[in-house]
Design a protein around this motif. Structure first.
Motif, short mmCIF file in Angstrom:
data_model
loop_
_atom_site.label_atom_id
_atom_site.label_comp_id
_atom_site.label_asym_id
_atom_site.label_seq_id
_atom_site.Cartn_x
_atom_site.Cartn_y
_atom_site.Cartn_z
N ASN A 96 68.34 -5.47 97.28
CA ASN A 96 67.94 -6.35 96.20
C ASN A 96 67.79 -5.60 94.88
OD1 ASN A 96 67.92 -8.69 97.72
ND2 ASN A 96 65.84 -8.35 98.41
N ARG A 97 67.52 -4.31 94.94
CA ARG A 97 67.44 -3.46 93.75
C ARG A 97 68.39 -2.28 93.99
NH1 ARG A 97 62.14 -5.37 94.17
NH2 ARG A 97 61.60 -6.62 92.37
N PRO A 98 69.64 -2.45 93.66
CA PRO A 98 70.67 -1.48 94.05
C PRO A 98 70.82 -0.26 93.16
CG PRO A 98 71.66 -3.32 92.94
CD PRO A 98 70.20 -3.65 93.06
N VAL A 99 69.87 0.01 92.27
CA VAL A 99 70.02 1.11 91.32
C VAL A 99 70.19 2.45 92.04
CG1 VAL A 99 68.91 2.37 89.44
CG2 VAL A 99 68.75 -0.12 89.55
N VAL A 100 69.33 2.76 92.97
CA VAL A 100 69.39 4.05 93.66
C VAL A 100 70.67 4.17 94.47
CG1 VAL A 100 68.29 5.51 95.39
CG2 VAL A 100 66.88 4.28 93.73
N ALA A 101 71.01 3.12 95.22
CA ALA A 101 72.24 3.16 96.02
C ALA A 101 73.48 3.31 95.14
CB ALA A 101 72.34 1.90 96.88
N THR A 102 73.47 2.70 93.97
CA THR A 102 74.59 2.84 93.04
C THR A 102 74.67 4.27 92.51
OG1 THR A 102 74.39 0.52 92.40
CG2 THR A 102 75.62 1.94 90.91
N LYS A 103 73.53 4.84 92.12
CA LYS A 103 73.52 6.21 91.60
C LYS A 103 73.93 7.23 92.66
CE LYS A 103 70.25 5.60 87.85
NZ LYS A 103 71.01 6.03 86.70
N LEU A 104 73.62 6.94 93.92
CA LEU A 104 74.00 7.85 95.01
C LEU A 104 75.46 7.66 95.45
CD1 LEU A 104 70.77 7.68 97.20
CD2 LEU A 104 71.57 9.60 95.81
N GLY A 105 76.12 6.64 94.91
CA GLY A 105 77.52 6.42 95.23
C GLY A 105 77.76 5.56 96.46
N TYR A 106 76.75 4.79 96.87
CA TYR A 106 76.90 3.93 98.04
C TYR A 106 77.32 2.50 97.68
CZ TYR A 106 74.54 7.62 100.60
OH TYR A 106 74.21 8.82 101.16
N LEU A 107 77.05 2.09 96.45
CA LEU A 107 77.40 0.74 95.99
C LEU A 107 78.13 0.81 94.67
CD1 LEU A 107 74.08 -1.27 96.54
CD2 LEU A 107 76.11 -1.31 97.97
N LYS A 167 79.29 -2.20 91.53
CA LYS A 167 79.20 -3.58 91.09
C LYS A 167 80.61 -4.15 90.94
CE LYS A 167 76.65 -6.59 88.20
NZ LYS A 167 75.56 -7.26 88.74
N ASN A 168 80.78 -5.39 91.43
CA ASN A 168 82.05 -6.10 91.30
C ASN A 168 81.71 -7.54 90.92
OD1 ASN A 168 84.59 -7.19 91.42
ND2 ASN A 168 84.95 -6.68 93.56
N GLY A 169 81.69 -7.82 89.64
CA GLY A 169 81.30 -9.14 89.18
C GLY A 169 79.81 -9.34 89.41
N ARG A 170 79.46 -10.38 90.14
CA ARG A 170 78.05 -10.68 90.43
C ARG A 170 77.60 -10.09 91.76
NH1 ARG A 170 76.98 -16.72 90.20
NH2 ARG A 170 74.88 -15.93 90.54
N ALA A 171 78.51 -9.45 92.47
CA ALA A 171 78.19 -8.89 93.79
C ALA A 171 78.29 -7.37 93.75
CB ALA A 171 79.15 -9.44 94.84
N TYR A 172 77.79 -6.75 94.79
CA TYR A 172 77.93 -5.31 94.98
C TYR A 172 78.79 -5.08 96.21
CZ TYR A 172 74.38 -4.32 91.51
OH TYR A 172 73.70 -4.22 90.34
N LYS A 213 82.21 5.78 101.02
CA LYS A 213 81.15 6.69 101.45
C LYS A 213 80.08 5.92 102.23
CE LYS A 213 77.63 9.62 99.26
NZ LYS A 213 77.16 10.14 97.97
N ALA A 214 79.66 4.77 101.71
CA ALA A 214 78.63 3.95 102.37
C ALA A 214 79.16 3.33 103.66
CB ALA A 214 78.14 2.86 101.43
#
Length: 71
Positions: free
Chosen positions: A12-23, A25-30, A35-36
């Motif tokens: 629900n709060r994907p900031v950390v996962a995005t910074k770590l390279g796991y997520l 963003k693609n439009g309104r979805a992740y 790697k993930a």
């Protein structure tokens, strides 16, 4: 690539996962990155193997057990 949608996901709060390279963003979805997906499937494989091992061990001791408890 796997998509994560809806508010029920654990990201629900994907900031950390995005910074770590796991997520990413693609439009309104992740979406899960490669790697993930690799990490997810590794954990899934370990859990599945543990479940099957426990199921076979329990079934050898008692055919058709009413329940099997995973720990």
């Amino acid at each position: 690539m796997e998509r994560i949608v809806g508010s029920g996901s654990c990201f629900n709060r994907p900031v950390v996962a995005t910074k770590l390279g796991y997520l990413r963003k693609n439009g309104r979805a992740y979406e899960l990155t490669d790697k993930a997906a690799y990490l997810y499937h590794g954990v899934e494989q370990a859990y599945t193997t543990a479940y099957i091992d426990k199921m076979w061990h329990t079934s050898r001791l008692q055919p058709f057990p009413e329940k099997i408890i995973l720990k």
